[in-house]
Design a protein around this motif. Structure first.
Motif, mmCIF file in Angstrom:
data_model
loop_
_atom_site.group_PDB
_atom_site.id
_atom_site.type_symbol
_atom_site.label_atom_id
_atom_site.label_comp_id
_atom_site.label_asym_id
_atom_site.label_seq_id
_atom_site.Cartn_x
_atom_site.Cartn_y
_atom_site.Cartn_z
ATOM 1 N N ILE A 99 0.778 -1.153 0.075
ATOM 2 C CA ILE A 99 0.036 0.041 0.126
ATOM 3 C C ILE A 99 0.896 1.122 -0.012
ATOM 4 C CG2 ILE A 99 -1.949 -0.794 1.192
ATOM 5 C CD1 ILE A 99 -0.154 1.255 3.319
ATOM 6 N N ASN A 100 0.426 2.411 -0.593
ATOM 7 C CA ASN A 100 1.185 3.473 -0.381
ATOM 8 C C ASN A 100 0.083 4.835 -0.494
ATOM 9 O OD1 ASN A 100 1.780 2.547 -3.322
ATOM 10 N ND2 ASN A 100 1.334 4.648 -3.289
ATOM 11 N N GLY A 101 0.688 5.949 0.169
ATOM 12 C CA GLY A 101 -0.156 7.152 0.030
ATOM 13 C C GLY A 101 0.154 7.827 -1.373
ATOM 14 N N GLU A 102 -0.922 8.374 -2.211
ATOM 15 C CA GLU A 102 -0.608 8.732 -3.468
ATOM 16 C C GLU A 102 -0.311 10.328 -3.585
ATOM 17 O OE1 GLU A 102 0.198 7.859 -6.448
ATOM 18 O OE2 GLU A 102 0.234 5.716 -6.006
ATOM 19 N N VAL A 103 -0.192 10.643 -4.889
ATOM 20 C CA VAL A 103 0.439 12.173 -5.080
ATOM 21 C C VAL A 103 -0.419 13.266 -4.610
ATOM 22 C CG1 VAL A 103 1.167 13.482 -6.859
ATOM 23 C CG2 VAL A 103 1.738 11.207 -6.973
ATOM 24 N N MET A 104 -1.892 13.039 -4.713
ATOM 25 C CA MET A 104 -2.911 13.859 -4.218
ATOM 26 C C MET A 104 -3.320 13.377 -3.028
ATOM 27 S SD MET A 104 -6.546 14.657 -5.978
ATOM 28 C CE MET A 104 -7.841 13.380 -5.037
ATOM 29 N N ASP A 145 -13.372 7.358 -9.243
ATOM 30 C CA ASP A 145 -13.322 8.056 -10.231
ATOM 31 C C ASP A 145 -11.938 8.281 -10.679
ATOM 32 O OD1 ASP A 145 -13.276 11.049 -11.460
ATOM 33 O OD2 ASP A 145 -15.526 10.309 -11.409
ATOM 34 N N PRO A 146 -11.679 8.243 -11.962
ATOM 35 C CA PRO A 146 -10.362 8.297 -12.399
ATOM 36 C C PRO A 146 -10.071 9.890 -12.229
ATOM 37 C CG PRO A 146 -11.622 8.124 -14.194
ATOM 38 C CD PRO A 146 -12.771 7.960 -13.145
ATOM 39 N N LYS A 147 -10.745 10.826 -11.999
ATOM 40 C CA LYS A 147 -10.379 12.199 -11.825
ATOM 41 C C LYS A 147 -11.201 12.837 -10.849
ATOM 42 C CE LYS A 147 -7.486 15.776 -13.189
ATOM 43 N NZ LYS A 147 -5.870 15.777 -13.128
ATOM 44 N N PRO A 148 -11.115 12.790 -9.744
ATOM 45 C CA PRO A 148 -12.237 13.142 -8.700
ATOM 46 C C PRO A 148 -12.062 14.754 -8.484
ATOM 47 C CG PRO A 148 -10.340 11.884 -7.607
ATOM 48 C CD PRO A 148 -10.099 11.626 -9.048
ATOM 49 N N ILE A 149 -11.026 15.143 -8.755
ATOM 50 C CA ILE A 149 -10.868 16.639 -8.758
ATOM 51 C C ILE A 149 -9.865 17.337 -9.841
ATOM 52 C CG2 ILE A 149 -10.021 18.528 -7.056
ATOM 53 C CD1 ILE A 149 -11.885 16.852 -5.643
ATOM 54 N N MET A 150 -10.607 18.179 -10.623
ATOM 55 C CA MET A 150 -10.358 18.592 -11.888
ATOM 56 C C MET A 150 -9.081 19.678 -11.423
ATOM 57 S SD MET A 150 -11.609 16.970 -14.113
ATOM 58 C CE MET A 150 -11.185 17.827 -15.607
ATOM 59 N N ASP A 152 -4.917 21.021 -11.047
ATOM 60 C CA ASP A 152 -3.622 20.527 -10.976
ATOM 61 C C ASP A 152 -3.337 19.279 -9.864
ATOM 62 O OD1 ASP A 152 -0.918 20.062 -11.488
ATOM 63 O OD2 ASP A 152 -0.301 21.972 -10.378
ATOM 64 N N TRP A 153 -4.263 18.459 -9.997
ATOM 65 C CA TRP A 153 -4.139 17.214 -8.909
ATOM 66 C C TRP A 153 -4.136 15.836 -9.962
ATOM 67 C CZ3 TRP A 153 -3.576 19.079 -4.347
ATOM 68 C CH2 TRP A 153 -3.863 20.106 -4.126
ATOM 69 N N ASN A 154 -3.174 15.025 -9.517
ATOM 70 C CA ASN A 154 -3.246 13.282 -10.160
ATOM 71 C C ASN A 154 -4.530 13.016 -10.253
ATOM 72 O OD1 ASN A 154 -0.418 14.144 -10.440
ATOM 73 N ND2 ASN A 154 -0.219 12.019 -10.122
ATOM 74 N N GLY A 155 -4.585 12.200 -11.272
ATOM 75 C CA GLY A 155 -5.978 11.294 -11.346
ATOM 76 C C GLY A 155 -5.734 9.963 -10.652
ATOM 77 N N ALA A 156 -6.668 9.046 -10.853
ATOM 78 C CA ALA A 156 -6.481 7.696 -10.219
ATOM 79 C C ALA A 156 -6.446 6.845 -11.286
ATOM 80 C CB ALA A 156 -7.525 7.436 -9.348
ATOM 81 N N GLY A 157 -5.629 5.704 -11.027
ATOM 82 C CA GLY A 157 -5.574 4.560 -12.376
ATOM 83 C C GLY A 157 -5.482 3.257 -11.518
ATOM 84 N N ARG A 200 -10.593 12.253 -18.753
ATOM 85 C CA ARG A 200 -10.427 13.351 -18.036
ATOM 86 C C ARG A 200 -8.994 13.241 -17.269
ATOM 87 N NH1 ARG A 200 -13.848 12.745 -13.754
ATOM 88 N NH2 ARG A 200 -14.822 10.835 -14.397
ATOM 89 N N ARG A 201 -8.433 11.923 -17.306
ATOM 90 C CA ARG A 201 -7.266 11.678 -16.778
ATOM 91 C C ARG A 201 -6.143 11.696 -17.623
ATOM 92 N NH1 ARG A 201 -5.752 5.962 -16.375
ATOM 93 N NH2 ARG A 201 -3.678 5.804 -15.263
ATOM 94 N N LEU A 202 -6.254 11.049 -18.595
ATOM 95 C CA LEU A 202 -5.152 10.756 -19.705
ATOM 96 C C LEU A 202 -5.070 12.176 -20.483
ATOM 97 C CD1 LEU A 202 -5.686 7.093 -20.679
ATOM 98 C CD2 LEU A 202 -4.127 7.946 -18.994
ATOM 99 N N THR A 203 -4.198 12.817 -19.914
ATOM 100 C CA THR A 203 -4.219 14.402 -20.665
ATOM 101 C C THR A 203 -2.841 14.502 -20.984
ATOM 102 O OG1 THR A 203 -3.712 15.368 -18.474
ATOM 103 C CG2 THR A 203 -5.986 15.208 -19.290
ATOM 104 N N GLY A 204 -1.928 13.694 -20.804
ATOM 105 C CA GLY A 204 -0.369 13.952 -21.083
ATOM 106 C C GLY A 204 0.281 14.795 -19.925
ATOM 107 N N HIS A 205 -0.528 15.096 -18.948
ATOM 108 C CA HIS A 205 -0.067 15.557 -17.620
ATOM 109 C C HIS A 205 -0.049 14.905 -16.413
ATOM 110 C CE1 HIS A 205 0.246 19.484 -20.113
ATOM 111 N NE2 HIS A 205 -0.947 19.336 -20.457
ATOM 112 N N HIS A 206 0.263 15.445 -15.338
ATOM 113 C CA HIS A 206 0.233 14.404 -13.987
ATOM 114 C C HIS A 206 0.564 12.968 -14.354
ATOM 115 C CE1 HIS A 206 -2.662 17.829 -13.769
ATOM 116 N NE2 HIS A 206 -1.718 18.005 -12.647
ATOM 117 N N GLU A 207 1.834 12.550 -14.976
ATOM 118 C CA GLU A 207 2.259 11.180 -14.973
ATOM 119 C C GLU A 207 1.446 10.333 -15.876
ATOM 120 O OE1 GLU A 207 3.181 9.711 -11.282
ATOM 121 O OE2 GLU A 207 4.090 11.415 -10.664
ATOM 122 N N THR A 208 0.914 11.101 -16.792
ATOM 123 C CA THR A 208 0.190 10.291 -18.084
ATOM 124 C C THR A 208 0.533 10.609 -19.304
ATOM 125 O OG1 THR A 208 -1.858 11.456 -18.369
ATOM 126 C CG2 THR A 208 -2.071 10.270 -16.335
#
Length: 264
Positions: A99-104, A145-150, A152-157, A200-208
């Protein structure tokens, strides 16, 4: 855990396990002993306001940076839930491996695997259910949700790590490259099956990587498929499909990777 069928004995439309089982029982797939390691990200939300745990109501925490794999009451929110879930999964016999804490902040991840074939999806499915039960007891809402907060926040994959017997043996790196080439040719089909709201998540930003672009690289978090440095160095190993969204159906994703790389 059970399979659902109509009275006539046909799998109901939402029973994706049935089709996956056919793919995994195919001799060409079974002979390659496919291993999966799935990284399930999720977000914990405050029950009444549907806002991430640890965030000020109606406001935002400090920017991303100090939260990933963090410790401390000002950075890690909800670890009691995460630890309870981990212990419950171990007790249930799920092959949970970390387990680990994530970026957001308020976002976490657990990993299942390495597991062989369809058991990876079975274990993710039950682990999600256990997480729903643990969050319920805690009075917290689970979001996949893959992008719970729109913004500059990382999505969830749900990054899916994959290898076959041939990839794990000498000369495996060449097998990996051929498999990645096959995945590239079916990029659109995979994206369509990799979860709802993924655009909403795969934008080319935030490690995608951008949703319409297929690229792979060694140690590249901005790629569709990432190959680890150890795999490149040793000439064998596994690769990571970084495209699946956190709400993906694990039966669909795991069987589709096996089908594309081993049967087409």
């Amino acid at each position: 855990m059970c399979d659902c069928y109509t009275p006539q004995g046909e799998a109901i439309p939402t029973n994706k396990r049935s089709k996956a089982a056919k793919i995994f029982s195919h001799p060409d797939v079974a002979a390659e002993v496919p291993w999966y390691g799935i990284e399930q990200e999720y977000t914990l939300l405050q029950k009444d306001v549907k806002w991430p745990l640890g965030w000020p109501v109606g406001g935002y925490p400090g920017p991303q940076g100090p939260y990933y794999c963090s410790a401390g009451a000002d950075k890690a929110f909800g670890r009691d839930i995460v630890d309870a879930h981990y212990k419950a999964c171990l007790y249930a016999g799920i092959n949970i491996s970390g387990i680990n804490g994530e970026v957001m902040p308020g976002q976490w991840e657990f990993q299942v695997g390495p597991s062989v074939g369809i058991s990876a999806a079975d274990e993710i499915w039950v682990a999600r259910y256990i997480l729903e039960r643990v969050t319920e007891v805690a009075g917290v809402v689970l979001s996949l949700d893959p992008k719970p907060i729109m913004g500059d926040w990382n999505g969830a994959g749900a990054h899916t790590n994959f290898s076959t017997k041939s990839m794990r043996e000498e000369g495996g790196y060449e097998v990996i490259k051929k498999a990645i080439e096959k995945l590239g040719k079916r990029h659109a089909e995979h994206i369509a099956a990799y979860g709802e709201g993924n655009e909403r998540r795969l934008t080319g930003h935030h490690e995608t990587a951008d949703i319409n672009t297929f690229k792979w690289g060694v140690a590249n978090r901005g790629a569709s498929i990432r190959v680890g440095r150890d795999t490149e160095k040793e000439g064998k190993g596994y690769f990571e499909d970084r495209r699946p969204a956190s709400n993906m159906d694990p039966y669909v994703v795991t069987s589709m990777i096996a089908e594309t790389t081993l049967l087409l």
